[in-house]
Design a protein around this motif. Structure first.
Motif, PDB file in Angstrom:
ATOM      1  N   ALA A   1      -4.724  -3.714  -1.111  1.00 21.86           N
ATOM      2  CA  ALA A   1      -3.558  -2.847  -0.901  1.00 21.86           C
ATOM      3  C   ALA A   1      -3.195  -2.060  -2.148  1.00 21.86           C
ATOM      4  O   ALA A   1      -2.382  -1.133  -2.074  1.00 21.86           O
ATOM      5  N   GLY A   2      -3.786  -2.433  -3.302  1.00 20.61           N
ATOM      6  CA  GLY A   2      -3.558  -1.662  -4.515  1.00 20.61           C
ATOM      7  C   GLY A   2      -2.705  -2.338  -5.568  1.00 20.61           C
ATOM      8  O   GLY A   2      -2.354  -1.707  -6.574  1.00 20.61           O
ATOM      9  N   ALA A   3      -2.350  -3.622  -5.360  1.00 16.55           N
ATOM     10  CA  ALA A   3      -1.573  -4.331  -6.380  1.00 16.55           C
ATOM     11  C   ALA A   3      -2.358  -4.359  -7.689  1.00 16.55           C
ATOM     12  O   ALA A   3      -3.579  -4.503  -7.693  1.00 16.55           O
TER      13      ALA A   3
ATOM     14  N   GLN B   1       0.830  -1.213   0.000  1.00 17.19           N
ATOM     15  CA  GLN B   1       0.000   0.000   0.000  1.00 17.19           C
ATOM     16  C   GLN B   1       0.859   1.257   0.000  1.00 17.19           C
ATOM     17  O   GLN B   1       0.582   2.219  -0.727  1.00 17.19           O
ATOM     18  N   ALA B   2       1.933   1.259   0.793  1.00 20.06           N
ATOM     19  CA  ALA B   2       2.809   2.431   0.857  1.00 20.06           C
ATOM     20  C   ALA B   2       3.488   2.678  -0.489  1.00 20.06           C
ATOM     21  O   ALA B   2       3.624   3.827  -0.932  1.00 20.06           O
TER      22      ALA B   2
ATOM     23  N   SER C   1     -10.633  -8.651  -9.229  1.00 16.81           N
ATOM     24  CA  SER C   1     -10.879  -7.777 -10.385  1.00 16.81           C
ATOM     25  C   SER C   1      -9.586  -7.453 -11.109  1.00 16.81           C
ATOM     26  O   SER C   1      -9.608  -6.879 -12.209  1.00 16.81           O
ATOM     27  N   ILE C   2      -8.447  -7.790 -10.518  1.00 17.09           N
ATOM     28  CA  ILE C   2      -7.136  -7.543 -11.125  1.00 17.09           C
ATOM     29  C   ILE C   2      -6.631  -8.839 -11.749  1.00 17.09           C
ATOM     30  O   ILE C   2      -7.043  -9.934 -11.366  1.00 17.09           O
TER      31      ILE C   2
ATOM     32  N   ALA D   1       2.944   5.799  -3.150  1.00 19.94           N
ATOM     33  CA  ALA D   1       4.075   6.586  -3.637  1.00 19.94           C
ATOM     34  C   ALA D   1       4.086   6.697  -5.157  1.00 19.94           C
ATOM     35  O   ALA D   1       4.944   7.387  -5.722  1.00 19.94           O
ATOM     36  N   GLY D   2       3.150   6.017  -5.818  1.00 22.53           N
ATOM     37  CA  GLY D   2       3.022   6.138  -7.264  1.00 22.53           C
ATOM     38  C   GLY D   2       3.672   5.035  -8.065  1.00 22.53           C
ATOM     39  O   GLY D   2       3.850   5.176  -9.284  1.00 22.53           O
ATOM     40  N   VAL D   3       4.004   3.921  -7.412  1.00 18.71           N
ATOM     41  CA  VAL D   3       4.689   2.821  -8.096  1.00 18.71           C
ATOM     42  C   VAL D   3       3.762   1.615  -8.194  1.00 18.71           C
ATOM     43  O   VAL D   3       3.257   1.131  -7.178  1.00 18.71           O
ATOM     44  N   PRO D   4       3.515   1.089  -9.396  1.00 25.22           N
ATOM     45  CA  PRO D   4       2.692  -0.108  -9.539  1.00 25.22           C
ATOM     46  C   PRO D   4       3.379  -1.322  -8.905  1.00 25.22           C
ATOM     47  O   PRO D   4       4.601  -1.486  -9.015  1.00 25.22           O
ATOM     48  N   VAL D   5       2.580  -2.169  -8.267  1.00 24.88           N
ATOM     49  CA  VAL D   5       3.100  -3.361  -7.601  1.00 24.88           C
ATOM     50  C   VAL D   5       2.391  -4.603  -8.126  1.00 24.88           C
ATOM     51  O   VAL D   5       1.156  -4.648  -8.193  1.00 24.88           O
TER      52      VAL D   5
END
Length: 292
Positions: free
Chosen positions: A178-180, A129-130, A201-202, A134-138
């Motif tokens: 977490a945004g992956a 998540q952090a 969904s990813i 910060a703008g970096v795809p994971v």
């Protein structure tokens, strides 16, 4: 590849919705990246598997951040129109968030990656998540996680019982929350991998995880049998035997050197007329004779 447009994480999610599989392959240097891009790979993974297939280690654990930066930068030069994901190596994202972000910064700024990949599930969700904030795809990675091979008891298939299936599903959902932008599923039973792929969904990208994933990834050296001591793997399909071709080519080269058939006339350069005589005069050994 001229005219090719690199994917982004929005397009990848749309491909999942449209049922278009993602084709991913590892690359570790400039020529492998060039060839993979020209062949049409959707994504390139600069994997810490380079520890095994390039460095000759028994595991990925000895691979350092400097190693990953160096190889990621080489791949980026070779594939300028392909989305590049670079592995965060062992213990580079388990300390403080500040330290983790410094390591990510190096992979992005020095290694020229477009995204990073991290092994683990719910336990690393905070770090994921952090990094995303910060703008970096994971890209997540669960199932068999080679950096934890000593803890999980070897290279074992994951998701064989109900408890393990639930753990994998929970981990996948935690990474999504977490945004992956996607999750690699490695050595996971086909039933569990399919269920996870349907639930998220990813995109999911499988390696030894069956036919229900949204994409597949394989190691470059496995696809091409590019090694001297290749061992067959059930989840791999090899498409060429470069190891045999390389061995045969070098064997022929050595033989040609030994029997003096290489270099031949077509491989040498000739000096201007009269140089042979002048060399003999200068050094007092007569006319310089060359092999024919």
């Amino acid at each position: 590849m001229a005219g090719k447009q690199a994917l982004n994480i929005v397009k990848m999610k749309k491909m999942k919705q449209d049922g278009i599989p993602l084709a991913m392959i590892t690359a570790y240097d400039y020529p492998s990246a060039q060839l993979a891009e020209e062949a049409g790979a959707d994504l390139l993974l600069v994997g810490d598997s380079l520890g095994n297939v390039v460095f000759g280690y028994d595991s990925t654990i000895p691979v350092t951040l400097d190693d990953m930066v160096y190889h990621s930068r080489s791949v980026a030069r070779g594939a300028q129109h392909t989305f590049i994901v670079t592995d965060m190596p062992f213990m580079t994202y388990h300390g403080s968030i500040d330290e983790t972000l410094r390591n990510v910064r190096r992979l992005m700024q020095e290694g020229h990656a477009h995204a990073v990949k991290m092994e683990g599930g719910a336990e690393i969700a905070g770090a994921v998540q952090a990094i995303v904030h910060a703008g970096v795809p994971v890209l997540g990675h669960i199932g068999l996680t080679p950096q934890s091979v000593n803890q999980i008891g070897g290279y074992r298939v994951q998701g064989k019982d109900a408890a393990d299936a639930k753990r994998l599903m929970d981990d996948a959902k935690a990474l999504e929350r977490a945004g992956a932008f996607g999750v690699v599923l490695e050595l996971v039973t086909e039933e569990v991998a399919t269920a996870i792929s349907r639930e998220l969904s990813i995109p999911t990208i499988g390696i030894g995880a069956g036919r229900g994933c949204d994409g597949q990834v394989l190691v470059y050296h496995d696809v091409l049998k590019y090694t001297a001591d290749y061992r067959d793997k059930r989840f791999v399909k090899t498409y060429a035997d470069l190891g045999a071709q390389v061995r045969r080519g070098i064997t022929e080269y050595v033989a040609d050197v030994k029997n003096r058939s290489f270099p031949a006339e077509e491989h040498v350069f000739r000096a201007d007329q009269g140089v042979q005589e002048s060399l003999g005069t200068l050094y007092g050994k007569g006319k310089v004779e060359v092999r024919s």
